[in-house]
Design an enzyme around this catalytic site. Structure first.
Site, PDB file in Angstrom:
ATOM      1  N   GLY A  15     -11.666 -40.868  94.986  1.00 56.63           N
ATOM      2  CA  GLY A  15     -10.889 -40.025  94.073  1.00 56.63           C
ATOM      3  C   GLY A  15     -10.130 -38.950  94.847  1.00 56.63           C
ATOM      4  N   GLY A  16      -9.451 -38.077  94.121  1.00 55.10           N
ATOM      5  CA  GLY A  16      -8.603 -37.059  94.768  1.00 55.10           C
ATOM      6  C   GLY A  16      -9.406 -36.117  95.655  1.00 55.10           C
ATOM      7  CB  ALA A  92     -18.989 -39.991  90.836  1.00 50.57           C
ATOM      8  N   GLY A  93     -17.011 -38.136  88.908  1.00 47.32           N
ATOM      9  CA  GLY A  93     -16.952 -37.426  87.627  1.00 47.32           C
ATOM     10  C   GLY A  93     -15.797 -37.899  86.775  1.00 47.32           C
ATOM     11  CG  ASP A  97     -10.910 -32.815  78.410  1.00 50.82           C
ATOM     12  OD1 ASP A  97     -12.043 -32.937  78.909  1.00 50.82           O
ATOM     13  OD2 ASP A  97      -9.950 -32.301  79.022  1.00 50.82           O
ATOM     14  CE1 TYR A 156     -15.405 -32.665  84.168  1.00 49.40           C
ATOM     15  CE2 TYR A 156     -15.159 -30.282  83.987  1.00 49.40           C
ATOM     16  CZ  TYR A 156     -15.053 -31.451  84.723  1.00 49.40           C
ATOM     17  OH  TYR A 156     -14.592 -31.391  86.031  1.00 49.40           O
ATOM     18  N   PRO A 186     -15.071 -26.041  91.745  1.00 48.22           N
ATOM     19  CG  PRO A 186     -14.411 -28.146  92.479  1.00 48.22           C
ATOM     20  CD  PRO A 186     -15.527 -27.443  91.775  1.00 48.22           C
ATOM     21  N   GLY A 187     -11.828 -24.766  90.745  1.00 55.45           N
ATOM     22  CA  GLY A 187     -10.959 -24.486  89.599  1.00 55.45           C
ATOM     23  C   GLY A 187     -10.097 -25.722  89.360  1.00 55.45           C
TER      24      GLY A 187
HETATM   25  N1  CAA Z   1      -8.443 -21.368  72.514  1.00 53.26           N
HETATM   26  C1  CAA Z   1      -8.370 -21.250  71.173  1.00 53.26           C
HETATM   27  N2  CAA Z   1      -7.727 -22.130  70.390  1.00 53.26           N
HETATM   28  C2  CAA Z   1      -7.141 -23.171  70.972  1.00 53.26           C
HETATM   29  C3  CAA Z   1      -7.195 -23.363  72.383  1.00 53.26           C
HETATM   30  C4  CAA Z   1      -7.865 -22.401  73.149  1.00 53.26           C
HETATM   31  N3  CAA Z   1      -7.960 -22.507  74.500  1.00 53.26           N
HETATM   32  N4  CAA Z   1      -6.544 -24.495  72.668  1.00 53.26           N
HETATM   33  C5  CAA Z   1      -6.093 -24.997  71.496  1.00 53.26           C
HETATM   34  N5  CAA Z   1      -6.462 -24.186  70.481  1.00 53.26           N
HETATM   35  C6  CAA Z   1      -6.177 -24.390  69.053  1.00 53.26           C
HETATM   36  C7  CAA Z   1      -4.744 -24.899  68.886  1.00 53.26           C
HETATM   37  O1  CAA Z   1      -3.843 -23.822  68.808  1.00 53.26           O
HETATM   38  C8  CAA Z   1      -4.832 -25.666  67.593  1.00 53.26           C
HETATM   39  O2  CAA Z   1      -4.809 -24.745  66.526  1.00 53.26           O
HETATM   40  P1  CAA Z   1      -4.183 -25.170  65.111  1.00 53.26           P
HETATM   41  O3  CAA Z   1      -4.991 -26.329  64.602  1.00 53.26           O
HETATM   42  O4  CAA Z   1      -4.347 -23.924  64.305  1.00 53.26           O
HETATM   43  O5  CAA Z   1      -2.755 -25.526  65.412  1.00 53.26           O
HETATM   44  C9  CAA Z   1      -6.258 -26.279  67.623  1.00 53.26           C
HETATM   45  O6  CAA Z   1      -7.007 -25.438  68.529  1.00 53.26           O
HETATM   46  C10 CAA Z   1      -6.255 -27.703  68.116  1.00 53.26           C
HETATM   47  O7  CAA Z   1      -5.763 -27.698  69.484  1.00 53.26           O
HETATM   48  P2  CAA Z   1      -5.075 -28.942  70.160  1.00 53.26           P
HETATM   49  O8  CAA Z   1      -3.751 -29.204  69.519  1.00 53.26           O
HETATM   50  O9  CAA Z   1      -5.045 -28.739  71.630  1.00 53.26           O
HETATM   51  O10 CAA Z   1      -6.083 -30.119  69.780  1.00 53.26           O
HETATM   52  P3  CAA Z   1      -5.990 -31.572  70.223  1.00 53.26           P
HETATM   53  O11 CAA Z   1      -7.050 -32.305  69.449  1.00 53.26           O
HETATM   54  O12 CAA Z   1      -4.602 -32.078  70.216  1.00 53.26           O
HETATM   55  O13 CAA Z   1      -6.396 -31.522  71.780  1.00 53.26           O
HETATM   56  C11 CAA Z   1      -7.802 -31.146  73.687  1.00 53.26           C
HETATM   57  C12 CAA Z   1      -7.709 -31.166  72.160  1.00 53.26           C
HETATM   58  C13 CAA Z   1      -7.420 -32.525  74.243  1.00 53.26           C
HETATM   59  C14 CAA Z   1      -9.238 -30.862  74.052  1.00 53.26           C
HETATM   60  C15 CAA Z   1      -6.862 -30.108  74.247  1.00 53.26           C
HETATM   61  O14 CAA Z   1      -7.127 -28.885  73.621  1.00 53.26           O
HETATM   62  C16 CAA Z   1      -7.029 -29.892  75.730  1.00 53.26           C
HETATM   63  O15 CAA Z   1      -6.518 -30.679  76.528  1.00 53.26           O
HETATM   64  N6  CAA Z   1      -7.742 -28.831  76.162  1.00 53.26           N
HETATM   65  C17 CAA Z   1      -7.917 -28.460  77.560  1.00 53.26           C
HETATM   66  C18 CAA Z   1      -9.063 -29.185  78.143  1.00 53.26           C
HETATM   67  C19 CAA Z   1      -9.084 -28.965  79.632  1.00 53.26           C
HETATM   68  O16 CAA Z   1      -8.875 -27.890  80.156  1.00 53.26           O
HETATM   69  N7  CAA Z   1      -9.364 -30.019  80.356  1.00 53.26           N
HETATM   70  C20 CAA Z   1      -9.422 -29.968  81.763  1.00 53.26           C
HETATM   71  C21 CAA Z   1      -9.347 -31.370  82.314  1.00 53.26           C
HETATM   72  S1  CAA Z   1      -9.366 -31.339  84.108  1.00 53.26           S
HETATM   73  C22 CAA Z   1     -10.920 -30.819  84.463  1.00 53.26           C
HETATM   74  O17 CAA Z   1     -11.772 -30.766  83.636  1.00 53.26           O
HETATM   75  C23 CAA Z   1     -11.180 -30.434  85.880  1.00 53.26           C
HETATM   76  C24 CAA Z   1     -11.917 -29.186  85.951  1.00 53.26           C
HETATM   77  O18 CAA Z   1     -13.113 -29.203  86.110  1.00 53.26           O
HETATM   78  C25 CAA Z   1     -11.176 -27.920  85.941  1.00 53.26           C
HETATM   79  P1  NAP Z   2     -10.685 -38.275  90.337  1.00 51.96           P
HETATM   80  O1  NAP Z   2      -9.561 -38.409  91.312  1.00 51.96           O
HETATM   81  O2  NAP Z   2     -10.572 -38.924  89.013  1.00 51.96           O
HETATM   82  O3  NAP Z   2     -12.031 -38.742  91.071  1.00 51.96           O
HETATM   83  C1  NAP Z   2     -13.215 -39.016  90.404  1.00 51.96           C
HETATM   84  C2  NAP Z   2     -13.831 -40.222  91.051  1.00 51.96           C
HETATM   85  O4  NAP Z   2     -15.127 -40.498  90.482  1.00 51.96           O
HETATM   86  C3  NAP Z   2     -12.980 -41.472  90.846  1.00 51.96           C
HETATM   87  O5  NAP Z   2     -12.818 -42.142  92.063  1.00 51.96           O
HETATM   88  C4  NAP Z   2     -13.808 -42.264  89.855  1.00 51.96           C
HETATM   89  O6  NAP Z   2     -13.612 -43.645  89.901  1.00 51.96           O
HETATM   90  C5  NAP Z   2     -15.223 -41.892  90.280  1.00 51.96           C
HETATM   91  N1  NAP Z   2     -16.163 -42.273  89.223  1.00 51.96           N
HETATM   92  C6  NAP Z   2     -16.068 -41.989  87.904  1.00 51.96           C
HETATM   93  N2  NAP Z   2     -17.099 -42.531  87.239  1.00 51.96           N
HETATM   94  C7  NAP Z   2     -17.854 -43.184  88.148  1.00 51.96           C
HETATM   95  C8  NAP Z   2     -19.042 -43.936  88.073  1.00 51.96           C
HETATM   96  N3  NAP Z   2     -19.676 -44.141  86.915  1.00 51.96           N
HETATM   97  N4  NAP Z   2     -19.554 -44.480  89.213  1.00 51.96           N
HETATM   98  C9  NAP Z   2     -18.929 -44.305  90.375  1.00 51.96           C
HETATM   99  N5  NAP Z   2     -17.793 -43.578  90.529  1.00 51.96           N
HETATM  100  C10 NAP Z   2     -17.270 -43.019  89.417  1.00 51.96           C
HETATM  101  O7  NAP Z   2     -10.963 -36.738  90.054  1.00 51.96           O
HETATM  102  P2  NAP Z   2     -11.174 -35.518  91.031  1.00 51.96           P
HETATM  103  O8  NAP Z   2     -10.353 -34.435  90.517  1.00 51.96           O
HETATM  104  O9  NAP Z   2     -11.099 -35.913  92.441  1.00 51.96           O
HETATM  105  O10 NAP Z   2     -12.694 -35.154  90.665  1.00 51.96           O
HETATM  106  C11 NAP Z   2     -13.760 -35.233  91.578  1.00 51.96           C
HETATM  107  C12 NAP Z   2     -14.900 -34.357  91.071  1.00 51.96           C
HETATM  108  O11 NAP Z   2     -14.469 -33.007  91.062  1.00 51.96           O
HETATM  109  C13 NAP Z   2     -15.348 -34.673  89.639  1.00 51.96           C
HETATM  110  O12 NAP Z   2     -16.750 -34.564  89.549  1.00 51.96           O
HETATM  111  C14 NAP Z   2     -14.671 -33.585  88.830  1.00 51.96           C
HETATM  112  O13 NAP Z   2     -15.374 -33.317  87.655  1.00 51.96           O
HETATM  113  C15 NAP Z   2     -14.716 -32.440  89.800  1.00 51.96           C
HETATM  114  N6  NAP Z   2     -13.749 -31.395  89.550  1.00 51.96           N
HETATM  115  C16 NAP Z   2     -12.406 -31.681  89.525  1.00 51.96           C
HETATM  116  C17 NAP Z   2     -11.509 -30.655  89.289  1.00 51.96           C
HETATM  117  C18 NAP Z   2     -10.030 -30.861  89.232  1.00 51.96           C
HETATM  118  O14 NAP Z   2      -9.334 -29.956  88.765  1.00 51.96           O
HETATM  119  N7  NAP Z   2      -9.496 -31.965  89.680  1.00 51.96           N
HETATM  120  C19 NAP Z   2     -11.979 -29.365  89.059  1.00 51.96           C
HETATM  121  C20 NAP Z   2     -13.340 -29.125  89.090  1.00 51.96           C
HETATM  122  C21 NAP Z   2     -14.214 -30.152  89.344  1.00 51.96           C
HETATM  123  P3  NAP Z   2     -12.602 -44.295  88.786  1.00 51.96           P
HETATM  124  O15 NAP Z   2     -11.243 -43.860  89.231  1.00 51.96           O
HETATM  125  O16 NAP Z   2     -12.863 -45.759  88.888  1.00 51.96           O
HETATM  126  O17 NAP Z   2     -13.013 -43.739  87.456  1.00 51.96           O
END
Ligand code: CAA
Ligand code: NAP
Length: 249
Positions: A15-16, A92-93, A97, A156, A186-187
């Protein structure tokens, strides 16, 4: 810094963040084995060649870390082929969402199994060997969202917070036996995981990061390399944030 001749295993190594960690540990002198999900098998050859182009020789073993049987089979295969593991990076992760209103049992289970239970499934088979040999480095890749929570990530955030609970408990068990256990949180880092987010949501989050940018995988690898170092002998049970100031506490 050095991890010379140590055997390092990086789950999610293709992964990344995993790729940057493999590259960095190999450059620090470790023998590195990346693990990948079986579904990624057709990508292995290209990935290995890409790393060879950067002077890193990394082996890959496939296995699903989200089940007890998958984790045990994977780790036993690695030990049989490469010898005892000195450094384990649990990387792995996945994300699934969803707001609570819409979250399904499948979304909950997939994230808990892959991000949290996997850490037990992969660590347990090699733990006794590490403590008996008197050396080990376990590094769990958690997240800023395990420290502060995140809208739409109850699954998560719970898994990632649980990872650090695991780290703290195991650090006590390893402390007198030369095995350190630490978390890196990580952030938001530029990988496929954050690329999959909705653009508007990602942009809003990046706007709130004091450094005004996402992190790079190499910036996480830097923290992992520090914790994996032979000389990092007195750091255990810690949670090292690498988040551009997103969560300061
Ligand atoms: N705080 C308060 N309210 C919020 C909010 C927040 N942070 N975000 C959205 N809302 C509100 C919206 O305004 C909306 O309100 P209304 O219904 O009144 O319009 C309501 O909550 C629904 O929000 P969405 O339109 O976003 O809902 P959705 O079902 O379309 O999407 C979601 C839900 C997919 C979870 C989306 O909110 C989202 O992507 N959230 C961010 C999740 C996130 O940060 N993921 C990180 C992935 S990468 C990662 O995880 C790596 C890591 O470790 C950092
Ligand atoms: P990524 O590129 O998607 O890497 C995740 C890797 O984990 C992928 O290679 C994935 O394989 C593998 N994996 C998932 N499920 C698995 C399973 N059941 N068995 C074996 N391997 C599996 O994402 P990344 O950003 O590098 O994330 C790496 C780690 O950092 C994760 O734990 C993530 O939660 C954490 N993290 C990421 C961020 C961010 O912002 N990117 C921030 C904080 C923490 P597949 O591609 O086949 O699914």
């Amino acid at each position: 810094m050095s991890c010379r001749n140590k055997l390092a295993v990086v789950t999610g190594g293709m992964g990344g963040i995993g790729t940057a960690v493999c590259l960095r540990l190999a450059n620090e002198g470790a023998r590195v084995v990346a693990t990948c999900h079986p579904s990624e098998a057709d990508r292995v050859d290209d990935w290995v060649k890409e790393l060879q182009g950067k002077d890193a020789e990394v082996a890959v073993v496939a296995g699903d870390v989200s089940t007890a049987e998958g984790g045990a089979t994977l780790m036993n295969q690695i030990v049989e082929k490469f010898g005892p593991v000195d450094i384990l990076v649990n990387c792995a992760g996945i994300t699934r969402d969803s707001t609570m209103k819409k979250m399904t049992d499948e979304q909950w289970d997939a994230v808990i199994d892959t991000n949290l239970s996997s850490v037990f499934y992969v660590t347990q088979p090699i733990w006794t060997s590490m403590t008996e040999r008197g050396f080990g480095r376990i590094i769990n890749i958690s997240s800023v969202n395990g420290q502060r929570g995140q809208f739409g990530q109850a699954n998560y955030s719970a898994a990632k917070a649980g990872m650090h609970g695991f780290t703290m408990a195991l650090a006590y068990e390893g402390a007198a036996k030369g095995v350190t256990v630490n978390t890196v949180s990580p952030g938001y880092i530029e990988t496929a995981m954050t690329a999959a987010m909705r653009d508007d949501v990602r942009e809003a989050i990046v706007g709130g990061i004091p450094m005004r940018r996402m992190g790079q995988p190499e910036e996480i690898a830097q923290a992992v390399a520090f914790l994996a170092d032979d000389e990092s002998t007195y750091v255990t049970g810690a949670n090292l944030p690498v988040n551009g100031g997103l969560f300061i506490h």
